[in-house]
Design a protein around this motif. Structure first.
Motif, PDB file in Angstrom:
ATOM      1  N   ARG A 125      35.943  37.592  50.282  1.00 44.46           N
ATOM      2  CA  ARG A 125      35.518  36.842  49.101  1.00 44.46           C
ATOM      3  C   ARG A 125      34.701  35.645  49.566  1.00 44.46           C
ATOM      4  O   ARG A 125      34.999  35.035  50.588  1.00 44.46           O
ATOM      5  N   TYR A 126      33.694  35.310  48.776  1.00 40.36           N
ATOM      6  CA  TYR A 126      32.821  34.213  49.200  1.00 40.36           C
ATOM      7  C   TYR A 126      32.027  33.703  48.004  1.00 40.36           C
ATOM      8  O   TYR A 126      31.883  34.378  46.973  1.00 40.36           O
ATOM      9  N   ALA A 127      31.507  32.501  48.144  1.00 33.01           N
ATOM     10  CA  ALA A 127      30.571  31.925  47.180  1.00 33.01           C
ATOM     11  C   ALA A 127      29.181  31.957  47.791  1.00 33.01           C
ATOM     12  O   ALA A 127      29.003  31.606  48.958  1.00 33.01           O
ATOM     13  N   ALA A 128      28.188  32.378  46.998  1.00 36.07           N
ATOM     14  CA  ALA A 128      26.816  32.491  47.507  1.00 36.07           C
ATOM     15  C   ALA A 128      25.833  32.113  46.406  1.00 36.07           C
ATOM     16  O   ALA A 128      25.321  32.982  45.689  1.00 36.07           O
ATOM     17  N   PRO A 129      25.570  30.825  46.226  1.00 31.99           N
ATOM     18  CA  PRO A 129      24.602  30.421  45.202  1.00 31.99           C
ATOM     19  C   PRO A 129      23.199  30.943  45.503  1.00 31.99           C
ATOM     20  O   PRO A 129      22.878  31.258  46.654  1.00 31.99           O
ATOM     21  N   TRP A 133      37.847  45.693  41.439  1.00 29.59           N
ATOM     22  CA  TRP A 133      37.686  44.242  41.353  1.00 29.59           C
ATOM     23  C   TRP A 133      36.857  43.725  42.524  1.00 29.59           C
ATOM     24  O   TRP A 133      36.034  42.802  42.367  1.00 29.59           O
ATOM     25  N   ALA A 134      37.075  44.310  43.707  1.00 29.38           N
ATOM     26  CA  ALA A 134      36.332  43.882  44.895  1.00 29.38           C
ATOM     27  C   ALA A 134      34.863  44.285  44.823  1.00 29.38           C
ATOM     28  O   ALA A 134      34.064  43.830  45.641  1.00 29.38           O
ATOM     29  N   MET A 135      34.490  45.133  43.858  1.00 32.87           N
ATOM     30  CA  MET A 135      33.094  45.505  43.657  1.00 32.87           C
ATOM     31  C   MET A 135      32.383  44.550  42.705  1.00 32.87           C
ATOM     32  O   MET A 135      31.210  44.741  42.401  1.00 32.87           O
ATOM     33  N   GLU A 136      33.076  43.529  42.214  1.00 29.39           N
ATOM     34  CA  GLU A 136      32.474  42.646  41.217  1.00 29.39           C
ATOM     35  C   GLU A 136      31.919  41.363  41.829  1.00 29.39           C
ATOM     36  O   GLU A 136      32.460  40.816  42.793  1.00 29.39           O
ATOM     37  N   ALA A 173      38.746  34.800  39.412  1.00 26.56           N
ATOM     38  CA  ALA A 173      38.191  35.600  40.513  1.00 26.56           C
ATOM     39  C   ALA A 173      39.182  35.723  41.665  1.00 26.56           C
ATOM     40  O   ALA A 173      39.342  36.800  42.257  1.00 26.56           O
ATOM     41  N   LYS A 174      39.859  34.633  41.984  1.00 27.50           N
ATOM     42  CA  LYS A 174      40.856  34.667  43.059  1.00 27.50           C
ATOM     43  C   LYS A 174      42.033  35.554  42.681  1.00 27.50           C
ATOM     44  O   LYS A 174      42.562  36.305  43.512  1.00 27.50           O
ATOM     45  N   SER A 175      42.443  35.497  41.427  1.00 30.80           N
ATOM     46  CA  SER A 175      43.603  36.287  41.010  1.00 30.80           C
ATOM     47  C   SER A 175      43.319  37.778  41.014  1.00 30.80           C
ATOM     48  O   SER A 175      44.224  38.591  41.215  1.00 30.80           O
ATOM     49  N   LYS A 176      42.053  38.148  40.836  1.00 32.84           N
ATOM     50  CA  LYS A 176      41.689  39.563  40.769  1.00 32.84           C
ATOM     51  C   LYS A 176      41.089  40.097  42.065  1.00 32.84           C
ATOM     52  O   LYS A 176      41.002  41.322  42.247  1.00 32.84           O
ATOM     53  N   GLY A 177      40.649  39.219  42.947  1.00 28.68           N
ATOM     54  CA  GLY A 177      40.012  39.676  44.188  1.00 28.68           C
ATOM     55  C   GLY A 177      38.543  39.994  44.024  1.00 28.68           C
ATOM     56  O   GLY A 177      38.001  40.848  44.732  1.00 28.68           O
ATOM     57  N   VAL A 234      44.518  40.898  54.312  1.00 33.02           N
ATOM     58  CA  VAL A 234      43.850  40.065  53.317  1.00 33.02           C
ATOM     59  C   VAL A 234      43.804  40.859  52.015  1.00 33.02           C
ATOM     60  O   VAL A 234      43.446  42.030  52.010  1.00 33.02           O
ATOM     61  N   GLY A 235      44.174  40.241  50.920  1.00 33.63           N
ATOM     62  CA  GLY A 235      44.118  40.916  49.629  1.00 33.63           C
ATOM     63  C   GLY A 235      45.061  42.095  49.563  1.00 33.63           C
ATOM     64  O   GLY A 235      46.259  41.985  49.858  1.00 33.63           O
TER      65      GLY A 235
END
Length: 518
Positions: A72-76, A288-291, A319-323, A454-455
């Motif tokens: 999981r990551y943030a990518a603006p 969920w990991a595909m979103e 997002a964290k709760s669903k992965g 993880v996850g």
């Protein structure tokens, strides 16, 4: 995603602003030419502002390989018509180190460039990308957007289109690309089919050479989910055998005032159901990991829609709760409060009260417990709980090691030569990782790595200490038990302090039992 064009009448104050920061495009003005930001500047006699970062002496125009991405990551989205130095400023101020490079579009004649005007090997951008990768981050090459011409439209054959995608991937050394397909481009059935076939072929060719190309689709959405055109595009992708890493929805510009945090969550839930109908064999966790989810921070183009910091926290928590794999936003340059004299909220600021980079710091929270473990050999902190498999002679078919995972060394002079190596592995079938064996060039150094799920367990952080920095390959167990693996999956030979891999443990796939470096 949108960006605004400057007014045809250039005032002195507007000229100063444009010289300093570049500009965008408004696709709502009826201009059929769809020129990109710097093409419009040039039409007004304004040159592109100079880059704020240049290559250091001795550097080249070649990109270095990146470390890949965590679960999981943030990518603006970062504007490539702006200064490349913005990447470093954002990373150092907020900790965000993954970015979508917006946007690569046609410069004319089936020729991709940043913003349609800037060469892919532009020294300023290559330097910024290399520096970001050296800091542990990575980038995604984003094609398309609301303006300009996506090369899937301008390149008229599968062969020519595949060659141009390959040029971008090889020049920037990216392992992941993003396709922002919207408006008339989304409705272009022929271009969508051509794009999916070209990328499917390119994926297979890279896989045959031991490389990986991951494809993200960024699509418009309503709180009720994807449009019919978006769903058909994904169905077409599967018909060509194109493997989609994630579907990133643009949770913005719905057309009327609403709670934007709740709308983003509603769209994500609706997307989950739509993905299940396209990939029915995948588990809930895999779907969920595909979103991905990308709001427009602050004031949207529909001015009554405002995505607040509280809405951002709602999205991150969900997002964290669903992965959910990726959280992004439009756009990096807008992640600040407007100045006292006012700024264009479409391109320069968010239009709400906030501190600089506040959305970047907030969205980064989605990955707080998902990033690959990074520990230096002289770190004396306690490592996380590990799963250390019991060595057996026939577990997965590899030889039994002489010892289990090496314990953390103390900070003494006798440990100075100890080499710490780490990374992340993924079982693509969704089965859990059950073991990681490190096969070294010196067989006596081979050993089991420590690892932590993880996850849902299909991804795991792994790490170990080796007596020296030497080449190694990983054997990754997917499914089964630590004593008897369901499948044993092999990587190529690598070295260095960090390597991550995706393992194809799906029977029948052409790369079955092969792990590809991210």
């Amino acid at each position: 995603m949108r960006y605004k064009k400057p007014s045809p009448v250039i005032t002195f104050s507007a000229l100063c602003l444009l010289l300093l920061s570049g500009c965008g495009i408004n696709s709502e003005d009826g201009d059929s030419n769809e020129k990109t930001a710097y093409q419009r500047l040039a039409a007004n006699g304004i040159e592109r502002p100079p880059a704020e970062s240049a290559l250091a002496p001795g550097d080249s125009r070649k990109a270095s390989a990146g470390p890949g991405f965590p679960a999981r990551y943030a990518a603006p989205y970062i504007e490539t018509w702006d200064s490349p130095a913005a990447m470093k400023r954002a990373r150092e101020a907020s900790g965000v180190k993954y970015f979508n490079l917006a946007f690569i579009v046609d410069a004319g004649g089936c020729n991709p460039k940043f913003d349609g005007t800037i060469e892919l090997d532009d020294p300023g951008w290559i330097s910024a990308i290399n520096s970001n990768r050296a800091a542990g981050g990575d980038v995604i090459a984003s094609f398309g957007g609301a303006n300009g011409t996506e090369i899937g439209v301008s390149c008229k054959s599968v062969t020519s289109l595949k060659a141009q995608y390959k040029k971008v991937v090889d020049t920037l050394k990216v392992t992941r690309i993003d396709l922002d397909i919207e408006g008339s481009t989304l409705a272009n059935v022929a271009a969508n089919d051509r794009r999916n076939e070209a990328l499917a072929q390119l994926q297979r060719e890279y896989a045959e050479s031991g490389k990986r190309l991951e494809v993200n689709y960024t699509l418009p959405v309503m709180p009720s989910g994807l449009t019919g055109e978006g769903k058909k595009l994904l169905q077409n992708a599967t018909s060509h055998g194109l493997r989609i890493n994630l579907v990133n929805i643009m949770t913005m510009d719905y057309g009327s005032k609403m709670n934007m945090g709740e709308a983003a969550v509603s769209a994500a839930n609706a997307l989950h159901s739509q993905l299940r109908s396209i990939w029915p064999s995948r588990t809930d966790a895999q779907l969920w990991a595909m979103e991905g989810n990308t709001p427009m921070i602050g004031v949207n183009d529909t001015r009554s829609e405002v995505f607040s910091l509280a809405n951002g926290q709602t999205l991150v928590d969900f997002a964290k709760s669903k992965g959910i794999q990726q959280i992004s936003f439009w756009s990096l340059k807008r992640d600040r409060e407007c100045g006292p004299d006012g700024n264009d909220v479409s391109q320069n600021c968010s239009g709400i009260s906030q501190s600089d980079w506040q959305f970047s710091r907030l969205m980064k929270g989605v990955a707080d417990d998902a990033a690959p473990l990074r520990v230096s050999a002289d770190d004396s902190s306690t490592p996380p709980a590990t799963l250390t498999p019991t060595p057996t002679a026939d577990a997965g078919g590899h030889p039994a090691p002489t010892a289990t995972v090496k314990p953390r060394p103390s900070n003494t002079s006798s440990d100075v030569s100890t080499f710490f190596t780490t990374g992340q592995v993924l079982c693509e079938s969704g089965r859990p990782v059950v073991g990681v064996w490190v096969q070294t060039a010196h067989s006596s150094d081979s050993r089991f790595a420590a690892w932590k799920p993880v996850g849902n367990g299909s991804t795991a952080d792994w790490w170990t200490y080796l007596p020296r920095n030497e080449p190694y390959s990983l054997h990754v167990g997917c499914g089964g038990t630590p004593d008897r693996w369901g499948t044993e999956n092999w990587t190529g030979i690598f070295s260095g302090p960090q390597n991550s891999f995706n393992c194809d443990d799906i029977a029948g796939d052409p790369n079955y039992k092969t792990c590809v470096h991210r």
